[in-house]
Write a protein that holds these residues in place. Structure first.
Motif, PDB file in Angstrom:
ATOM      1  N   THR A   1     -17.899  14.024  45.572  1.00 36.40           N
ATOM      2  CA  THR A   1     -18.361  13.759  47.100  1.00 36.40           C
ATOM      3  C   THR A   1     -19.250  14.892  47.763  1.00 36.40           C
ATOM      4  OG1 THR A   1     -16.539  12.006  47.149  1.00 36.40           O
ATOM      5  CG2 THR A   1     -17.522  13.533  49.373  1.00 36.40           C
TER       6      THR A   1
ATOM      7  N   GLU B   1     -19.303  15.815  50.504  1.00 38.03           N
ATOM      8  CA  GLU B   1     -18.455  16.302  51.800  1.00 38.03           C
ATOM      9  C   GLU B   1     -17.152  17.409  51.561  1.00 38.03           C
ATOM     10  OE1 GLU B   1     -16.997  13.896  56.000  1.00 38.03           O
ATOM     11  OE2 GLU B   1     -17.413  12.681  54.062  1.00 38.03           O
ATOM     12  N   ILE B   2     -16.048  17.198  50.177  1.00 44.30           N
ATOM     13  CA  ILE B   2     -15.155  17.618  49.571  1.00 44.30           C
ATOM     14  C   ILE B   2     -15.636  19.166  49.663  1.00 44.30           C
ATOM     15  CG2 ILE B   2     -14.120  17.709  48.298  1.00 44.30           C
ATOM     16  CD1 ILE B   2     -13.623  14.874  48.005  1.00 44.30           C
TER      17      ILE B   2
ATOM     18  N   ASN C   1      -7.298   4.507  58.466  1.00 46.31           N
ATOM     19  CA  ASN C   1      -6.990   6.473  58.400  1.00 46.31           C
ATOM     20  C   ASN C   1      -5.659   6.822  59.613  1.00 46.31           C
ATOM     21  OD1 ASN C   1     -10.064   7.063  57.538  1.00 46.31           O
ATOM     22  ND2 ASN C   1     -10.691   6.118  59.736  1.00 46.31           N
TER      23      ASN C   1
ATOM     24  N   SER D   1      -7.013  18.537  55.502  1.00 44.79           N
ATOM     25  CA  SER D   1      -9.048  17.909  55.651  1.00 44.79           C
ATOM     26  C   SER D   1      -9.497  17.324  53.725  1.00 44.79           C
ATOM     27  CB  SER D   1      -9.626  18.951  56.176  1.00 44.79           C
ATOM     28  OG  SER D   1      -9.611  18.941  57.286  1.00 44.79           O
ATOM     29  N   LEU D   2      -9.204  18.237  53.314  1.00 42.05           N
ATOM     30  CA  LEU D   2      -9.596  17.757  52.074  1.00 42.05           C
ATOM     31  C   LEU D   2      -9.366  16.514  51.059  1.00 42.05           C
ATOM     32  CD1 LEU D   2      -9.951  21.386  49.789  1.00 42.05           C
ATOM     33  CD2 LEU D   2     -11.634  19.216  50.224  1.00 42.05           C
TER      34      LEU D   2
ATOM     35  N   LEU E   1     -10.251  13.832  52.734  1.00 44.48           N
ATOM     36  CA  LEU E   1     -11.428  12.788  52.170  1.00 44.48           C
ATOM     37  C   LEU E   1     -11.431  12.802  50.728  1.00 44.48           C
ATOM     38  CD1 LEU E   1     -13.539  15.903  53.161  1.00 44.48           C
ATOM     39  CD2 LEU E   1     -13.510  14.042  54.128  1.00 44.48           C
ATOM     40  N   GLU E   2     -10.117  13.391  49.482  1.00 44.57           N
ATOM     41  CA  GLU E   2      -9.914  13.136  48.528  1.00 44.57           C
ATOM     42  C   GLU E   2      -9.829  11.137  48.565  1.00 44.57           C
ATOM     43  OE1 GLU E   2     -10.564  13.320  45.726  1.00 44.57           O
ATOM     44  OE2 GLU E   2     -10.516  16.318  45.572  1.00 44.57           O
TER      45      GLU E   2
ATOM     46  N   ARG F   1     -10.235   9.347  51.293  1.00 45.62           N
ATOM     47  CA  ARG F   1     -12.233   8.266  52.209  1.00 45.62           C
ATOM     48  C   ARG F   1     -12.246   7.370  50.937  1.00 45.62           C
ATOM     49  NH1 ARG F   1     -15.028  11.389  56.349  1.00 45.62           N
ATOM     50  NH2 ARG F   1     -12.826  11.191  56.850  1.00 45.62           N
TER      51      ARG F   1
END
Length: 697
Positions: free
Chosen positions: A114, A116-117, A466, A596-597, A600-601, A603
């Motif tokens: 990803t 984004e990550i 979320n 945040s990581l 994102l993992e 998501r």
């Protein structure tokens, strides 16, 4: 044995009924029944064989299909591609195989991860070695290119199709292959596996009385998570699960987690096969103990579900099927008193024929009988019930339209004068046109409200998931703080168990779907009631065949939450250790970045869950709206018939008496055809109604 013989009778009955309906429904009514026939031809009982790597799934499937080596079972590494055995599907080739490759976008996502990550890591985590990650990714891509050569670019997004499927062929497409880059020749195992999205094998097996799709999956503890995710995606598309366990390690934590998720899905059937009993020291005494232990542990872990548990040996079955001298020698060596004792204690008899003894001990017969029962009477027949109700709804609509057309013809046959008949047709046409417009407005309005419910449910689920992820990450704050602030050892790692999060997400998904389904069903029911009320206000003979019975997805639970069970935070820490050594760091910023990581993992899994959730909602809503449209189509058909009669009446108003008499004779013939159509439609509807009652009983 014959698998699903009762279901074959059901299929034959529905096909015969559709053939009859197509022959009597008239040109205007045929498309609806042709669409249902296409759905019936596409129907298959969908069975997934799942379990851990090296549980013997491929050997089990070979034995189950009465093959000795169709699926690669002795190749190391193991199966890495979801493989569908498409058995007896009407529109499939009689034999062969098809292998679908990933396109460029999907391949980039698998290789690169990803973006984004990676971007967030670069911005917020000091020392995050994206260069190393990029080098590793490019090494994977280069290896695939070296293996495939000039074919690499041209294969992406395409497929390979073969008229004959052989074990050697399958090894090239569905096995992970050797780690050696030297094995790049065309016949090497795993040559295409890295870019193969799925494999379809086409089989004609008389033992299976109905179409069946049996899916062989990579193991759920495969070290490559992308394969693990493929397995989980295939689970959502299956109705029946055979969970293959190893007798050496019959129930691990991974197995229990998998069974918990499957058990939550009310519309799916699960049974368990404990494989490889031939490897137990004393299987005549050990097998009952293994079965009892598995049953006891399952009752403790999943107390509300009663699982069917069978034990056996796929190896025994393959031995019984083989005709070579080596197999005969092995059978002679294993055909001892222990085998006889096991058969006698487990089945109450010892067959006289040696091969029959090994087949009985294999457990394949028990598995096939259990599968046959499930297809015949379990969730495997759910779609057929839906198609039956779809047929009844279409018949009700066509009965209505045929009666209106009969009225129109009857009016012209018995008219006192052409002018009088024309005036009556104009009046009826006006009423039908107004009715059709009213129904269209009603159903359009309901469709908008239903779509709003579906969209809001999707948004609410996304928000809830979320939020749950955020709360879960917050609960890890103390552990993350300790890792960042104090325990800076380069070898330290922190594993975050995702099972509590998965369980909570499963609960949220089920509850949200139940609320959305209730709201959608209420809107559908209100619209159907209002539709029928408007029709009955003008006509009092619309049958009760249009219902909302047997819509798909009474409930929903996704298996996609299983695709990642743990998050390892040590990887990020190790990559940044050299940067941190001897420096002061902004612990709070680092903690924020790690949180945040983690989000994102997780998501991507949420995105897939939302997609599956929305597809289930939409499929149910669309099925309900299709039932409503039957009534609207019936009114539209009646309106079209009135328009045609009115045009004829206007054209005939100036004709001479002789021509009028000929026209009256022709319309009398049409009237007889309509009477026969009504009788046949009513007879088919009566037969379907009895079948529906039989299902309910």
């Amino acid at each position: 044995m014959q698998i699903a013989a009762f279901q074959k009778q059901e299929l034959d009955f529905l096909r015969g009924t559709l053939d009859g309906l197509l022959s009597v429904s008239g040109k205007a009514g045929q498309p609806a029944f042709e669409e249902i026939r296409d759905q019936l031809d596409a129907w298959a009982a969908k069975v997934a064989v799942i379990g851990q790597v090296k549980a013997g799934k491929s050997t089990f499937l070979n034995a189950f299909l009465n093959e000795t080596e169709l699926l690669p079972s002795d190749v190391n590494p193991w199966t890495s591609v979801v493989t569908n055995m498409r058995i007896n599907l009407p529109n499939d080739p009689a034999s062969g195989a098809s292998f679908q490759f990933y396109d460029e976008a999907a391949w980039n996502e698998i290789l690169n991860g990803t973006t984004e990550i990676r971007t967030l890591a670069e911005q917020l985590l000091p020392g995050f070695d994206t260069a190393l990650l990029r080098r590793q990714t490019e090494a994977m891509r280069d290896r695939a290119r070296r293996r495939l050569g000039a074919q690499y670019e041209t294969l992406l997004g395409t497929s390979h199709n073969y008229e004959v499927a052989t074990p050697h062929l399958l090894q090239r497409y569905v096995c992970a292959g050797s780690a050696s880059d030297l094995e790049h020749h065309k016949s090497a195992p795993g040559r295409y596996a890295s870019i193969t999205r799925s494999a379809d094998l086409y089989l004609r097996l008389p033992e299976f009385q109905v179409p069946v799709v049996v899916t062989d999956t990579p193991g759920v503890n495969d070290p490559f998570l992308v394969r693990d995710e493929f397995t989980c995606r295939s689970l959502d598309r299956s109705d029946i699960f055979i969970v293959v366990l190893s007798a050496h390690q019959p129930l691990t934590e991974v197995d229990i987690a998998l069974l918990k998720i499957l058990a939550q899905q009310d519309t799916k059937d699960v049974f368990i096969f404990i494989n490889r009993i031939d490897e137990l020291d004393e299987y005549d005494t050990d097998v009952p103990l293994v079965i009892s232990d598995v049953a006891q542990r399952l009752r403790a872990a999943i107390p509300d579900v009663e699982f069917t548990i069978q034990a056996g040996s796929a190896y025994f079955a393959v031995l019984a099927l083989r005709d070579d001298d080596e197999a005969a020698l092995i059978r002679d060596a294993l055909d001892d008193g222990q085998l006889a004792d096991y058969l006698r204690s487990r089945f109450g008899h010892v067959p006289a024929d040696q091969r029959a003894r090994f087949l009985l001990a294999s457990g394949m017969g028990e598995i096939k009988r259990a599968l046959s029962t499930i297809i015949d009477h379990g969730t495997g027949c759910r779609q057929l019930k839906q198609l039956l109700e779809d047929m009844r709804a279409e018949i009700a609509g066509q009965l209505f339209a045929a009666r209106r057309e009969r009225e129109s013809v009857q009016l012209q046959v018995e008219r006192a004068s052409a002018a009088e008949a024309q005036a009556q047709l104009e009046s009826d046409l006006t009423a039908l046109t107004e009715l059709g417009s009213g129904l269209e407005r009603l159903q359009d309005s309901a469709a908008l409200e239903i779509d709003e419910v579906v969209n809001k449910a999707w948004t609410a689920l996304e928000t809830s998931l979320n939020s749950e992820v955020g709360q879960f990450i917050h609960q890890q704050n103390d552990r993350l703080s300790d890792m960042v602030r104090y325990d800076r050892g380069e070898s330290d790692a922190l594993d975050i168990d995702l099972l509590p999060l998965q369980q909570r997400m499963d609960e949220i998904i089920r509850n949200q779907f139940d609320r959305a389904r209730t709201a959608t069903d209420r809107l559908l029911a209100n619209c159907l009631d209002a539709t029928l009320e408007q029709i009955r206000a003008r006509f009092d003979d619309l049958d009760e065949g249009i219902t909302l019975d047997q819509l798909p997805f009474d409930s929903f639970a996704s298996t996609l939450t299983l695709s990642k069970r743990k998050l390892n935070i040590g990887l990020v820490k190790q990559r940044s250790w050299r940067f941190w050594r001897g420096r002061e760091i902004d612990a709070e910023s680092t903690l924020s970045a790690i949180r945040s990581l983690i989000a994102l993992e997780i998501r991507p899994a949420i995105g897939k869950i939302l997609k599956a959730f929305n597809e289930a909602q939409t499929e149910r809503a669309d099925a309900g709206k299709a039932r409503l449209r039957v009534a609207l189509r019936a009114v539209e058909a009646a309106t079209a018939a009135r328009k045609q009669r009115l045009n004829q009446a206007q054209l005939e108003s100036g004709r001479d008496p002789a021509r009028a008499a000929q026209q009256a004779h022709r319309m009398q013939s049409e009237l007889e055809v309509l009477e026969r159509r009504l009788q046949h439609l009513a007879t088919h509807d009566s037969n379907l109604a009895r079948a529906s009652l039989a299902h309910a009983a």
